[in-house]
Scaffold this active site. Sequence first.
Site, PDB file in Angstrom:
ATOM      1  N   ARG A  27       0.825  -1.216   0.000  1.00 58.12           N
ATOM      2  CA  ARG A  27       0.000   0.000   0.000  1.00 58.12           C
ATOM      3  C   ARG A  27       0.855   1.260   0.000  1.00 58.12           C
ATOM      4  O   ARG A  27       0.351   2.364  -0.180  1.00 58.12           O
ATOM      5  CB  ARG A  27      -0.926   0.010   1.224  1.00 58.12           C
ATOM      6  CG  ARG A  27      -1.915  -1.133   1.274  1.00 58.12           C
ATOM      7  CD  ARG A  27      -2.525  -1.306   2.664  1.00 58.12           C
ATOM      8  NE  ARG A  27      -3.429  -0.225   2.987  1.00 58.12           N
ATOM      9  CZ  ARG A  27      -4.746  -0.247   2.754  1.00 58.12           C
ATOM     10  NH1 ARG A  27      -5.284  -1.300   2.166  1.00 58.12           N
ATOM     11  NH2 ARG A  27      -5.527   0.753   3.093  1.00 58.12           N
ATOM     12  N   ASN A  99      -6.420   5.297   9.996  1.00 56.82           N
ATOM     13  CA  ASN A  99      -6.209   5.498   8.564  1.00 56.82           C
ATOM     14  C   ASN A  99      -7.319   6.428   8.096  1.00 56.82           C
ATOM     15  O   ASN A  99      -8.488   6.164   8.331  1.00 56.82           O
ATOM     16  CB  ASN A  99      -6.281   4.157   7.818  1.00 56.82           C
ATOM     17  CG  ASN A  99      -6.136   4.334   6.309  1.00 56.82           C
ATOM     18  OD1 ASN A  99      -5.717   5.399   5.854  1.00 56.82           O
ATOM     19  ND2 ASN A  99      -6.481   3.310   5.557  1.00 56.82           N
ATOM     20  N   GLY A 100      -6.953   7.542   7.479  1.00 59.76           N
ATOM     21  CA  GLY A 100      -7.967   8.489   7.004  1.00 59.76           C
ATOM     22  C   GLY A 100      -7.518   9.908   7.288  1.00 59.76           C
ATOM     23  O   GLY A 100      -6.367  10.157   7.621  1.00 59.76           O
ATOM     24  N   GLU A 489       0.605  12.659 -23.278  1.00 64.08           N
ATOM     25  CA  GLU A 489       0.492  11.711 -22.155  1.00 64.08           C
ATOM     26  C   GLU A 489      -0.002  10.358 -22.652  1.00 64.08           C
ATOM     27  O   GLU A 489       0.502   9.308 -22.243  1.00 64.08           O
ATOM     28  CB  GLU A 489      -0.428  12.274 -21.088  1.00 64.08           C
ATOM     29  CG  GLU A 489      -0.733  11.348 -19.917  1.00 64.08           C
ATOM     30  CD  GLU A 489       0.506  10.879 -19.151  1.00 64.08           C
ATOM     31  OE1 GLU A 489       1.607  11.422 -19.369  1.00 64.08           O
ATOM     32  OE2 GLU A 489       0.375   9.914 -18.369  1.00 64.08           O
ATOM     33  N   LYS A 493       2.050   6.824 -22.215  1.00 73.89           N
ATOM     34  CA  LYS A 493       1.470   5.621 -21.607  1.00 73.89           C
ATOM     35  C   LYS A 493       1.620   4.417 -22.525  1.00 73.89           C
ATOM     36  O   LYS A 493       2.007   3.334 -22.088  1.00 73.89           O
ATOM     37  CB  LYS A 493      -0.021   5.873 -21.294  1.00 73.89           C
ATOM     38  CG  LYS A 493      -0.228   6.763 -20.104  1.00 73.89           C
ATOM     39  CD  LYS A 493       0.097   6.004 -18.842  1.00 73.89           C
ATOM     40  CE  LYS A 493       0.710   6.773 -17.690  1.00 73.89           C
ATOM     41  NZ  LYS A 493       1.717   7.725 -17.833  1.00 73.89           N
ATOM     42  N   GLU A 496       5.395   3.322 -22.650  1.00 77.14           N
ATOM     43  CA  GLU A 496       6.026   2.741 -21.455  1.00 77.14           C
ATOM     44  C   GLU A 496       5.347   1.447 -21.018  1.00 77.14           C
ATOM     45  O   GLU A 496       5.928   0.657 -20.301  1.00 77.14           O
ATOM     46  CB  GLU A 496       6.074   3.755 -20.319  1.00 77.14           C
ATOM     47  CG  GLU A 496       4.758   4.234 -19.785  1.00 77.14           C
ATOM     48  CD  GLU A 496       4.940   5.200 -18.616  1.00 77.14           C
ATOM     49  OE1 GLU A 496       5.948   5.135 -17.910  1.00 77.14           O
ATOM     50  OE2 GLU A 496       4.052   6.043 -18.423  1.00 77.14           O
ATOM     51  N   HIS A 512       3.562  19.775 -41.061  1.00 80.63           N
ATOM     52  CA  HIS A 512       4.956  20.264 -41.085  1.00 80.63           C
ATOM     53  C   HIS A 512       5.937  19.107 -41.039  1.00 80.63           C
ATOM     54  O   HIS A 512       7.066  19.264 -40.563  1.00 80.63           O
ATOM     55  CB  HIS A 512       5.178  21.220 -39.909  1.00 80.63           C
ATOM     56  CG  HIS A 512       4.284  22.418 -39.959  1.00 80.63           C
ATOM     57  ND1 HIS A 512       4.483  23.480 -40.824  1.00 80.63           N
ATOM     58  CD2 HIS A 512       3.125  22.686 -39.303  1.00 80.63           C
ATOM     59  CE1 HIS A 512       3.511  24.363 -40.669  1.00 80.63           C
ATOM     60  NE2 HIS A 512       2.673  23.917 -39.747  1.00 80.63           N
ATOM     61  N   LYS A 611       9.902   3.395 -10.679  1.00 87.92           N
ATOM     62  CA  LYS A 611       8.767   4.223 -10.280  1.00 87.92           C
ATOM     63  C   LYS A 611       9.221   5.639  -9.956  1.00 87.92           C
ATOM     64  O   LYS A 611       8.541   6.602 -10.256  1.00 87.92           O
ATOM     65  CB  LYS A 611       8.051   3.615  -9.058  1.00 87.92           C
ATOM     66  CG  LYS A 611       6.856   4.415  -8.587  1.00 87.92           C
ATOM     67  CD  LYS A 611       5.817   4.569  -9.687  1.00 87.92           C
ATOM     68  CE  LYS A 611       4.710   5.543  -9.308  1.00 87.92           C
ATOM     69  NZ  LYS A 611       3.844   5.866 -10.465  1.00 87.92           N
TER      70      LYS A 611
HETATM   71  C1  AGP Z   1       4.969   8.292 -15.657  1.00 85.40           C
HETATM   72  O1  AGP Z   1       4.115   7.317 -16.250  1.00 85.40           O
HETATM   73  C2  AGP Z   1       6.408   7.893 -15.758  1.00 85.40           C
HETATM   74  N1  AGP Z   1       6.596   6.674 -15.057  1.00 85.40           N
HETATM   75  C3  AGP Z   1       7.427   8.969 -15.467  1.00 85.40           C
HETATM   76  O2  AGP Z   1       7.463   9.760 -16.607  1.00 85.40           O
HETATM   77  C4  AGP Z   1       7.187   9.918 -14.262  1.00 85.40           C
HETATM   78  O3  AGP Z   1       6.079  10.739 -14.518  1.00 85.40           O
HETATM   79  C5  AGP Z   1       8.427  10.815 -14.118  1.00 85.40           C
HETATM   80  O4  AGP Z   1       9.528   9.995 -13.816  1.00 85.40           O
HETATM   81  C6  AGP Z   1       8.269  11.890 -13.047  1.00 85.40           C
HETATM   82  O5  AGP Z   1       8.112  11.290 -11.790  1.00 85.40           O
HETATM   83  P1  AGP Z   1       7.610  12.210 -10.565  1.00 85.40           P
HETATM   84  O6  AGP Z   1       6.261  12.698 -10.925  1.00 85.40           O
HETATM   85  O7  AGP Z   1       7.617  11.275  -9.388  1.00 85.40           O
HETATM   86  O8  AGP Z   1       8.587  13.332 -10.420  1.00 85.40           O
END
Ligand code: AGP
Length: 616
Positions: A27, A99-100, A489, A493, A496, A512, A611
């Site tokens: 979590r 929690n909350g 965006e 997605k 990645e 262009h 992450k």
């Molecule tokens: C988002 O899908 C990516 N994993 C990556 O671009 C992320 O947004 C970027 O590394 C920035 O991370 P942050 O928002 O924790 O700074």
Amino acid sequence: MCGIVAYIGSREASPIVLKGLKRLEYRGYDSAGIALLNQHLTIYKKKGKVADLEETLAGRNLHAQVAMGHTRWATHGEPSDRNAHPHRSADGKLAMIHNGIIENYTQLKSELVHKGYTFTSDTDTEVLLNFIEDIRQNNGCGLEEALRIALKRVTGAYVLILMDEDQPDMLIAARKGSPLVIGIGKDEHGKTEHFLASDASPIVEYTREVIYVNDHELVIIKAGELVLKNLGNETLTPFVQRLDLELAAIEKGGYEHFMLKEIFEQPDTLFDCLRGRLDSQKGTLTMAGVENHIGQLKNASRIVIVACGTSWHAGLIAEYIIEELCRIPVEVEYASEFRYRNPVINKGDVIIAISQSGETADTIVAIGKAKEQGAFIFGVINAVGSSISRISHAGAYTHAGPEIGVASTKAFTAQLAILTVIALKIAHEKGSISNTRYRGLLDELHKIPQKARETLLLNDSIRDLAIKYKDAKDALYLGRGYNFPVALEGALKLKEISYIHAEGYPAAEMKHGPIALVDDTLPVIFVATKDSCYHKIVSNIQEIKARKGLVIAVISEGDQTIANMSDDCIVVPETDELLAPILNTIPLQLLAYHIGIAKGCDVDKPRNLAKSVTVE
Ligand code: AGP
């Protein structure tokens, strides 16, 4: 979000609780603690992981048959030993885990301070605990009654468990808005035992007989007996059900992946990030970080937004919003570029740093340099107490809860909601928008969580679309105005999560150069909901169709024009164009997810990605 675990029965409680806390680590959390009751109430807690907590427990007498533990995801008060749970009441007799968010904790705290209470932490939890103690002492009532009286005054969300040193065979729990599961088991001697937790993952290995406690209910477990009541002190009949989920599924809330779980959490996380901030009926927006620095913000000569990845896309949308509403010039910078060039930073500049993790190395260094040159730093962060939140002069947390999937989804839409609130507060203060426009946007922002819920109903149809396009080698995402960053965006997605090469572009830029890519194998996803650029994007779609491109269009309800031109359509609820990115992104998240699944990709942990990019 936080995790809670408790045990009361005949077994040794601490191993069960500590193992249960580890079951809840998915979590996301920043500190952990445990309370043991065996004649005396003992509490151990610290910032860090459960393993760090276990280290401090080595060699200690942990014998107890009643224990409760907590993993904290900070919302009030940064991660620290003193802010970790469990908390102890001023008289030392009570312990509580929670929690909350107690929304009116400042009001309660000032009443208690006025009565002479002092506090050892910055948390809303400690305030609630001492509020309960104060009621018990002043009313001369029992703990259960004191809790009931207290909860009638509390606004916000809670799941809490209370221990009383003077009643070592009792646990009391209550919930409103945060989950609480109670497992009912039999130990090896056939004696009844009870397990309490935020979800079933700490429970399922001991028993599959569970009760899901509902809002406004209290649970009193004493001497092996469980009593369920409502706040009106009426006894209720608990509904005991058999758990049929496996552990892995429980951690993901029944979803196959964290990414899908987090996509589906967005109606709730959008509600949570606006809770206590937006009151559309009164027409008010509350955000201390803005209010306390409103002069600096509304008089900024320019605003520079610094971020990476998905957060950078949120910055691009914020640029459009802030310039439209506040009439303040905005520049959006990749943190990795900003930190290495020699940017001109003026004293009156405001830097908005956007980051889910609050630990992205490039963003940290970039804002550090700007701060040295006198800029005012405002952080829009999800992780409370993170590095960027500590560097910033002020900020606002997105309260999207921990985001486990590497691809950012719920944090992104929460960023957009918060950035909209910031822009609206500045514009309202500056008088740069009419009151009609201001109230109209507040009303529409209030509807966004529900409209996000409606948008998620597209999931099955988007899964079918994903099957159709999963073998594409390339893809183009096109949008105009507010929908241009949404196109970026959506492309990120797809890249990645499914490893398909995808590019986002302003739709008008196709002629262009990129239009040379178009042929009858290339899917082109248009983000084309009704807005001020609508008629222009219709022409752009015609340009693609004329070259046999495959058009998938995200469109507004009732838009037959684009529907007739497209190979496939994704129909999303209508909203103000300024808020449309929040809804329009959701189907693109789902499309990337389902294509990734169809291609057998590891959607929660895509190859080569982390992450949080804490190195440059
Ligand atoms: C988002 O899908 C990516 N994993 C990556 O671009 C992320 O947004 C970027 O590394 C920035 O991370 P942050 O928002 O924790 O700074």
